[in-house]
Design an enzyme around this catalytic site. Structure first.
Site, PDB file in Angstrom:
ATOM      1  N   ALA A 179       0.865  -1.175   0.000  1.00 28.09           N
ATOM      2  CA  ALA A 179       0.000   0.000   0.000  1.00 28.09           C
ATOM      3  C   ALA A 179       0.905   1.230   0.000  1.00 28.09           C
ATOM      4  O   ALA A 179       2.064   1.162   0.416  1.00 28.09           O
ATOM      5  CB  ALA A 179      -0.890  -0.017   1.237  1.00 28.09           C
ATOM      6  N   GLU A 182       4.814  -5.223   7.127  1.00 24.08           N
ATOM      7  CA  GLU A 182       4.121  -4.119   7.804  1.00 24.08           C
ATOM      8  C   GLU A 182       4.592  -3.912   9.232  1.00 24.08           C
ATOM      9  O   GLU A 182       4.538  -2.800   9.762  1.00 24.08           O
ATOM     10  CB  GLU A 182       2.599  -4.368   7.809  1.00 24.08           C
ATOM     11  N   GLY A 241       0.616  -4.953   0.945  1.00 30.46           N
ATOM     12  CA  GLY A 241      -0.593  -4.995   0.117  1.00 30.46           C
ATOM     13  C   GLY A 241      -0.345  -5.629  -1.246  1.00 30.46           C
ATOM     14  O   GLY A 241      -1.275  -6.156  -1.860  1.00 30.46           O
ATOM     15  N   GLU A 252      -0.651  -9.211  -0.678  1.00 22.54           N
ATOM     16  CA  GLU A 252      -2.075  -9.467  -0.397  1.00 22.54           C
ATOM     17  C   GLU A 252      -2.913  -9.406  -1.678  1.00 22.54           C
ATOM     18  O   GLU A 252      -3.841 -10.189  -1.863  1.00 22.54           O
ATOM     19  CB  GLU A 252      -2.572  -8.460   0.646  1.00 22.54           C
TER      20      GLU A 252
END
Ligand code: CO8
Length: 256
Positions: free
Chosen positions: A64, A130, A107, A110
């Site tokens: 992200a 993260e 992300g 993911e």
């Protein structure tokens, strides 16, 4: 026209290239909105039999967008339900293959796991780093990674933030195949074309049934499988597929 992705359809395959190379394809709000707005209508298009999602040689996606997200407050992320729209991508019923070269982190990892299978170039590096940013996976990593590789390895990845190379990813069940770097796209497109050559309803039903294995008990999953299998006898593609086998010819699926 989308700005952060490139989308091209060849036959029944839609290739989606993440296109923020300067930010290693970090997943910001714009890229999420463009993916959902562009792909969800195509998901329902009978001419689209498979999606391939990829990045570039250096990164599938490095997570992200930390710079976009860093200053947000709890109320910002809670009230806007940050990144919830990725669920619409995950829920698409046409098969999706992630072709991963380079970094698939946070992300990015993911997003790859939201796809139905991951084809990894030898250069691929997967990780959920993260914890190093003072947070934890938030787009499904704690759940999907654990289902795919098991508790012990998921804990290792999520609590240490280390990366996993392509060989380990395949060995652990995260990646379906490891492919030489310069053959990644050709081999992935070939698999996508194979999937797109079959009747779309049977492909959709088969993928939905495999997905069910992650979400239900064995008994319920087996019952779901049996019912879906039986329902396929209402399709023209079942009659055609079985007749073609008996007549020793190639099946001509109509997607009906
Ligand atoms: N976000 C924003 N920018 C990024 C990101 C990112 N995730 N990753 C890389 N970039 C940018 C860098 O800032 C840099 O920009 P600039 O040139 O302007 O300085 C550019 O991309 C190139 O990156 P590097 O110079 O760092 O390249 P290196 O080859 O030296 O390093 C790495 C590559 C190791 C991949 C490194 O960039 C890195 O560690 N990136 C961050 C990886 C990371 O921590 N990812 C997890 C992010 S958090 C997350 O994904 C949470 C998801 C869940 C959210 C759910 C909310 C509900």
């Amino acid at each position: 026209m989308p700005n952060s992705i490139k989308v091209t359809q060849t036959g029944g395959v839609v290739l989606v290239e993440l296109n923020r190379p300067k930010a290693l394809n970090a997943l910001n709000q714009e890229i999420m909105e463009e993916i959902v707005e562009t792909l969800v209508p195509l998901d329902r298009d009978p001419s689209v039999g498979c999606f391939v999602l990829t990045g570039n040689e250096k990164a599938f996606a490095a997570g992200a967008d930390i710079k976009e997200m860093g200053s947000k407050t709890y109320m910002d992320v809670f009230t806007n339900d940050l990144f919830a729209d990725w669920d619409k991508f995950g829920a698409m019923r046409t098969p999706k293959i992630a072709a991963v070269a380079g970094y698939a982190l946070g992300g990015g990892c993911e997003l790859a796991m939201m796809c139905d299978m991951i084809f990894a170039a030898e250069s691929a590096q997967f990780g959920q780093p993260e914890i190093k940013l003072g947070v934890m996976p938030g787009m499904g990593g704690s759940q999907r990674l654990t289902k795919l590789v098991g508790k012990s390895k998921a804990m290792d990845m999520i609590l240490t933030g280390r990366m996993m190379d392509a060989a380990e990813a395949e060995r652990s069940g995260l990646a379906a195949r490891v492919i030489a770097n310069d053959e990644l796209m050709a081999e992935t497109m070939k698999a996508a074309e194979t999937i797109a050559s079959f009747g779309k309803p049977s492909v959709m039903m088969a993928r939905e049934t495999v997905e069910r294995a992650l979400e239900s008990s064995l008994r319920e999953g087996l019952m779901f499988e049996r019912r879906v299998f039986q329902s396929m006898f209402a399709t023209e593609d079942q009659k055609e597929g079985m007749a073609a086998f008996a007549e020793k010819r190639k099946a001509e699926f109509k997607g009906k």
